[in-house]
Design a protein around this motif. Structure first.
Motif, PDB file in Angstrom:
ATOM      1  N   THR A  34       0.897  -1.249  -0.082  1.00 58.14           N
ATOM      2  CA  THR A  34      -0.064  -0.105   0.158  1.00 58.14           C
ATOM      3  C   THR A  34       0.763   1.335   0.067  1.00 58.14           C
ATOM      4  N   LYS A  35       2.077   1.249   0.828  1.00 60.25           N
ATOM      5  CA  LYS A  35       2.797   2.319   0.838  1.00 60.25           C
ATOM      6  C   LYS A  35       3.660   2.490  -0.464  1.00 60.25           C
ATOM      7  N   ILE A  36       3.946   1.503  -1.086  1.00 60.81           N
ATOM      8  CA  ILE A  36       4.772   1.658  -2.290  1.00 60.81           C
ATOM      9  C   ILE A  36       3.868   2.278  -3.286  1.00 60.81           C
ATOM     10  N   ASN A  37       2.499   1.814  -3.296  1.00 60.11           N
ATOM     11  CA  ASN A  37       1.387   2.386  -4.305  1.00 60.11           C
ATOM     12  C   ASN A  37       1.204   3.793  -4.178  1.00 60.11           C
ATOM     13  N   SER A  38       1.336   3.869  -2.829  1.00 59.76           N
ATOM     14  CA  SER A  38       1.014   5.561  -2.335  1.00 59.76           C
ATOM     15  C   SER A  38       2.201   6.399  -3.023  1.00 59.76           C
ATOM     16  N   LEU A  39       3.348   5.691  -2.777  1.00 64.58           N
ATOM     17  CA  LEU A  39       4.380   6.448  -3.552  1.00 64.58           C
ATOM     18  C   LEU A  39       4.250   6.686  -5.089  1.00 64.58           C
ATOM     19  N   ILE A  40       4.043   5.604  -5.743  1.00 60.72           N
ATOM     20  CA  ILE A  40       3.904   5.578  -7.037  1.00 60.72           C
ATOM     21  C   ILE A  40       2.865   6.578  -7.604  1.00 60.72           C
ATOM     22  N   GLU A  41       1.636   6.632  -6.759  1.00 62.76           N
ATOM     23  CA  GLU A  41       0.450   7.594  -6.995  1.00 62.76           C
ATOM     24  C   GLU A  41       0.970   8.940  -6.874  1.00 62.76           C
ATOM     25  N   TYR A  42       1.480   9.263  -5.724  1.00 68.15           N
ATOM     26  CA  TYR A  42       2.170  10.522  -5.575  1.00 68.15           C
ATOM     27  C   TYR A  42       3.064  10.860  -6.728  1.00 68.15           C
ATOM     28  N   LEU A  43       3.941  10.213  -7.272  1.00 69.88           N
ATOM     29  CA  LEU A  43       4.731  10.817  -8.442  1.00 69.88           C
ATOM     30  C   LEU A  43       3.969  10.884  -9.538  1.00 69.88           C
ATOM     31  N   GLU A  44       3.114   9.972  -9.868  1.00 68.78           N
ATOM     32  CA  GLU A  44       2.185  10.000 -11.032  1.00 68.78           C
ATOM     33  C   GLU A  44       1.191  11.307 -11.126  1.00 68.78           C
ATOM     34  N   GLU A  45       0.763  11.660  -9.752  1.00 67.64           N
ATOM     35  CA  GLU A  45      -0.060  12.975  -9.665  1.00 67.64           C
ATOM     36  C   GLU A  45       0.815  14.059  -9.853  1.00 67.64           C
ATOM     37  N   ASN A  46       2.220  14.086  -9.773  1.00 62.56           N
ATOM     38  CA  ASN A  46       3.071  15.236 -10.012  1.00 62.56           C
ATOM     39  C   ASN A  46       3.609  15.044 -11.203  1.00 62.56           C
ATOM     40  N   TYR A 145       6.729   8.480   4.142  1.00 59.62           N
ATOM     41  CA  TYR A 145       6.948   8.241   5.478  1.00 59.62           C
ATOM     42  C   TYR A 145       7.041   9.814   6.324  1.00 59.62           C
ATOM     43  N   ASP A 146       7.406  10.967   5.773  1.00 61.59           N
ATOM     44  CA  ASP A 146       7.373  12.224   6.515  1.00 61.59           C
ATOM     45  C   ASP A 146       5.867  12.888   6.483  1.00 61.59           C
ATOM     46  N   GLU A 147       5.223  12.910   7.626  1.00 66.26           N
ATOM     47  CA  GLU A 147       4.218  13.195   7.724  1.00 66.26           C
ATOM     48  C   GLU A 147       4.069  14.859   7.807  1.00 66.26           C
ATOM     49  N   THR A 148       5.058  15.330   7.839  1.00 73.52           N
ATOM     50  CA  THR A 148       5.070  16.801   8.129  1.00 73.52           C
ATOM     51  C   THR A 148       4.577  17.601   6.529  1.00 73.52           C
ATOM     52  N   GLY A 149       4.859  16.626   5.423  1.00 76.05           N
ATOM     53  CA  GLY A 149       4.820  17.339   4.069  1.00 76.05           C
ATOM     54  C   GLY A 149       6.137  18.147   3.560  1.00 76.05           C
ATOM     55  N   ASN A 150       7.037  18.137   4.422  1.00 73.21           N
ATOM     56  CA  ASN A 150       8.137  18.949   4.098  1.00 73.21           C
ATOM     57  C   ASN A 150       8.995  18.203   2.846  1.00 73.21           C
ATOM     58  N   GLN A 151       9.006  16.950   2.837  1.00 72.25           N
ATOM     59  CA  GLN A 151       9.613  16.101   2.020  1.00 72.25           C
ATOM     60  C   GLN A 151       9.206  16.219   0.665  1.00 72.25           C
ATOM     61  N   LYS A 152       7.768  16.158   0.676  1.00 70.79           N
ATOM     62  CA  LYS A 152       7.058  16.443  -0.474  1.00 70.79           C
ATOM     63  C   LYS A 152       7.365  17.817  -1.181  1.00 70.79           C
ATOM     64  N   ARG A 153       7.335  18.854  -0.362  1.00 68.17           N
ATOM     65  CA  ARG A 153       7.648  19.969  -0.968  1.00 68.17           C
ATOM     66  C   ARG A 153       8.810  20.240  -1.274  1.00 68.17           C
ATOM     67  N   ASP A 154       9.793  19.602  -0.470  1.00 67.38           N
ATOM     68  CA  ASP A 154      11.452  19.719  -0.936  1.00 67.38           C
ATOM     69  C   ASP A 154      11.831  18.915  -2.333  1.00 67.38           C
ATOM     70  N   PHE A 155      11.000  17.834  -2.423  1.00 72.17           N
ATOM     71  CA  PHE A 155      11.206  16.981  -3.415  1.00 72.17           C
ATOM     72  C   PHE A 155      11.047  17.789  -4.939  1.00 72.17           C
TER      73      PHE A 155
END
Length: 296
Positions: A34-46, A145-155
């Motif tokens: 589920t987590k790996i799929n969430s990662l893939i979905e996030y990347l594809e959403e972006n 894994y990072d619940e702050t959202g900082n990783q997504k923003r920084d990436f």
């Protein structure tokens, strides 16, 4: 300390580009599906395209495939002209099994950035040693894994908007006030798997990055003694300590700073950063990059 923007631009992954996900170390548990799929979905959403290795998940105990199969999956990503960057999502114990099966000439000529952390310290340093090309200590799963959202923003800002968020690390000096040299190392336990092999980087003039996850004071002491016996502390220009998760959280005595001073001596420059390591908020650092650290 941030990367030079010119260097950072060399690894920019523009939206619309293809990211390859591989696993050279232990296979992912199906419980992580589920987590790996969430990662893939996030990347594809972006607006990223994602290509997954056939050897991401456990098939035989903690093996996702043989060393040859996992190595060939990595080489397929290097050979694929559509892939712009390669991220290893694994960790554990068995990444060094792939080293003898990689085509380092292809890796050198591809100029594709490779990212991984922990046990991938072996692959990252081998790439640098065998090709002269740099690779990056970073775990892309921190995006989920990072619940702050900082990783997504920084990436997104780092790889798509030409900023340097993920590469901007803070540090302080434990002893001395200045050091510079090319960065080698990573996870201390995994880095030492390269000892005595052709994949171990030359220590001369380098800055040795060291971090750990579950190592106790006694275990870190054994690793530091091995580095001393390899002659590392007589050759390097300094030490950059990342996070030592178990030692830092459980307040082991002696601390990692005390162990370093005991084994490496009081004359070698030593700096500490809490931005590099196993935390979900960890940033990236480039193995092979010439960096300068100075007490402000």
């Amino acid at each position: 300390m941030a990367f030079d923007m010119e260097d950072l631009l060399n690894m920019i992954l523009e939206k619309g580009s293809t990211i390859a996900l591989v696993a050279c170390s232990n296979g992912q548990s199906r419980a992580n599906d589920t987590k790996i799929n969430s990662l893939i979905e996030y990347l594809e959403e972006n607006s990223y395209k994602v290509k997954c290795s056939d050897f991401l998940y456990e098939k035989d105990s903690y093996f996702s495939g043989t060393g040859v199969e996992r190595a060939m999956a990595l080489m397929d990503a290097y050979k694929d002209e559509n892939v712009s960057g390669i991220f290893d999502i694994s960790g554990g114990d068995i990444a060094n099994e792939v080293l003898d099966y990689l085509d380092y000439e292809i890796i050198k000529n591809s100029k594709k950035p490779f990212f991984g952390y922990s046990d991938l310290t072996t692959v990252i340093n081998a790439i640098y040693t065998m090709t002269g090309e740099n690779a990056y200590l970073y775990q892309i799963k921190n995006l989920i894994y990072d619940e702050t959202g900082n990783q997504k923003r920084d990436f997104i800002e780092t790889f798509s908007e030409e900023k340097d968020n993920l590469a901007d690390i803070s540090y302080y000096f434990i002893q001395e006030t200045y050091m510079e040299g090319e960065i080698i190392g990573g996870n201390i336990r995994c880095f030492l798997k390269l000892a005595g092999t052709k994949y171990m980087p030359d220590f001369e003039g380098k800055i040795l990055l060291l971090e750990a996850l579950n190592s106790s004071s006694a275990q870190v002491m054994t690793y530091l003694c091995q580095l001393k016996q390899l002659g590392a502390f007589e050759k390097i220009n300094g030490i950059l300590l990342g996070t030592f998760t178990k030692l830092d959280s459980e307040i082991f005595i002696p601390s990692v700073e005390e162990l370093i001073q005991k084994v490496a001596g009081n004359d070698i420059p030593v700096a500490r950063t809490m931005d590099i390591g196993h935390g979900s908020d960890a940033k990236l650092i480039e193995i092979g990059k010439h960096m300068k650290f100075q007490k402000l």
